[in-house]
Design a protein around this motif. Structure first.
Motif: not given
Length: 480
Positions: A308-336
């Motif tokens: 779903f995250v990839v789908f939303h990123l492609k929907q707005i044209g923010m592919d892996n070349k645009m996100l120089n800062g990457g993905i920041i995982l947070t919240g309780g589920g990020s501790q896996l």
């Protein structure tokens, strides 16, 4: 500590927990935590309040725990986070034509431009939660981030409007108000989490905040300092727990414990010969669960969330070349365990865990640095952003601290000022009397003044002594 700064409270009403945190910025701009409390949440599912009574009990329990951490707190108003699959967003464009073109563009013009967007046509069942400007346009000049002070006839902007279901918002309002609190503002949870875990460089480089909560996964995408996109994915940690419960035939509490203690987001990292022993129910034989099978269940659901995250990123044209800062995982589920590797493999973007210690002052408890409290700390920062930008006039502090020592100290000062004022008034009256007694000899007048000064000084000291003793006398002493 900066005593003049207001104390602001963030209230995070989540699917698995409700947290209340009170904080105040110090003279260095860092957030000092003055109170912290949490409680299990039973009336919320997928970020929506479905049982108001249970939610009220959980909020009150969180507040009681917050008071227990600091008995001097008196909480009246809170900033509340909102999420849920009913949250939607849309892009709009607004313009105004200024009458006084010779004057500079002011904050009043910007406020009018923003307020006009609250008239945007949306479904009747929805309500606008927030209007966020992205880029301003002044006449023919575009991509302006701060138009105040410029000259122009036509001022416009692109806006990101966040909406939510009216009934869902009403349920949150009722739950908070029946708990004895007033909502200062509703804030979208991914925006609050972003404020807690991001710095200025992250905003400029381009990042995607993925807040994995209990009932939902919230997404916020920033690029060149602008909020580009928000979304709420209707899956979170509770879905993983239910998958484990149904797939392995265990209780929900057992599934949650296995997920936290032995769960892997990447099945290849789990050991083949590792097993978990689950006690049998009512005399049944214990059950052995393969750690590898547990990891496969977790990875399947986490991969779906990341898709779903990839789908939303492609929907707005923010592919892996645009996100120089990457993905920041947070919240309780990020501790896996090994979630970073799975995220990078699924999205093709570098990833890291976002901890809410970017803006915290030293001396806080270690538990608050966990990603699960990013939203609550971000709510406090949102409140300070409003305060520092004068977006809301503060009639009084959001929270008051009733400290007996400070109260007695202030009372002592008032008593001293009052006694001193009364003494000065008596001196003035006596001066008038002296002027009337013109028949007295100079020596008699001098002797009388000396006697009256001594009497006045004694009266003043006696009054001060009595009032100070009364201030520091406890109620139990008075009864005796």
């Amino acid at each position: 500590m900066n005593q003049e700064a207001p104390i602001i409270v963030g209230l995070d009403i989540g699917t698995t927990k409700i947290a209340a945190i009170a904080g105040r910025k110090n003279e260095y701009g860092k957030l000092e935590i003055l109170g912290f409390g949490k409680a299990p949440s039973f009336g919320v599912q997928h970020g929506m309040v479905l049982n108001i009574d249970q939610t009220i009990k959980a909020i009150r329990q969180a507040l009681e725990n917050c008071y227990a951490s600091n008995p001097n707190l008196e909480i009246n108003e809170v900033y509340v986070g909102i999420a849920g699959h009913h949250i939607k967003s849309l892009q709009t464009r607004g313009d105004i034509v200024r009458n006084d073109t010779d004057a500079e563009i002011s904050q009043k013009d910007i406020d009018q431009l923003i307020n006009d967007q609250y008239k945007t046509v949306i479904p009747a069942s929805d309500q606008i939660i927030d209007v966020i400007p992205q880029q301003y346009i002044v006449d023919a000049l575009q991509n302006i981030t701060y138009p105040i002070g410029m000259s122009g006839v036509k001022v416009g902007a692109n806006f990101h409007i966040i909406t939510g279901d009216k009934n869902a918002i009403r349920n949150i309002n009722r739950s908070v108000e029946k708990s004895g609190l007033k909502i200062r503002d509703l804030v979208l949870q991914p925006l609050a989490s972003a404020a807690a875990v991001m710095c200025d460089m992250d905003f400029e480089a381009g990042v995607a905040i993925v807040d994995i909560g209990g009932g939902t996964t919230d997404l916020a995408v920033f690029y060149e300092g602008i909020l580009k996109h928000t979304a709420v994915i209707p899956y979170g940690g509770e879905n993983i727990t239910n998958d484990i419960k149904n797939g392995l035939g265990v209780l929900k509490t057992q599934a949650e414990q296995m997920k936290v203690q032995f769960g892997y987001a990447l099945a290849d990292e789990a050991k083949n010969n590792a097993y978990i022993t689950i006690p049998g129910l009512r005399g049944q034989s214990p059950k052995e669960i393969s750690v590898k099978n547990l990891a496969h269940i977790i990875q399947a659901r986490m991969s779906e969330i990341l898709d779903f995250v990839v789908f939303h990123l492609k929907q707005i044209g923010m592919d892996n070349k645009m996100l120089n800062g990457g993905i920041i995982l947070t919240g309780g589920g990020s501790q896996l365990k090994h979630l970073i590797q799975l995220t990078e493999y699924s999205t093709g973007v570098s990833a890291r865990i976002g901890y809410p210690n970017e803006h915290l002052a030293s001396g806080h408890i270690d538990e608050l640095t966990k990603p699960m409290y990013a939203t609550c700390i971000g709510l406090i920062l949102k409140g300070y952003n409003d305060y520092e930008n004068d977006r809301r006039a503060l009639e009084e502090n959001y929270v008051k601290i009733n400290t007996s020592y400070f109260a007695k100290e202030q009372a002592a000062r008032r008593a001293a000022q009052q006694s001193n004022q009364e003494w000065m008034e008596e001196e003035e009256e006596e001066t008038v009397t002296e002027q009337e007694e013109v028949t007295a000899t100079p020596q008699q007048v001098q002797d009388r003044k000396a006697r009256e000064r001594n009497a006045s000084l004694k009266t003043f000291l006696d009054r001060m002594k009595t009032k100070i003793i009364d201030m520091f006398t406890e109620e139990e002493d008075a009864k005796l």
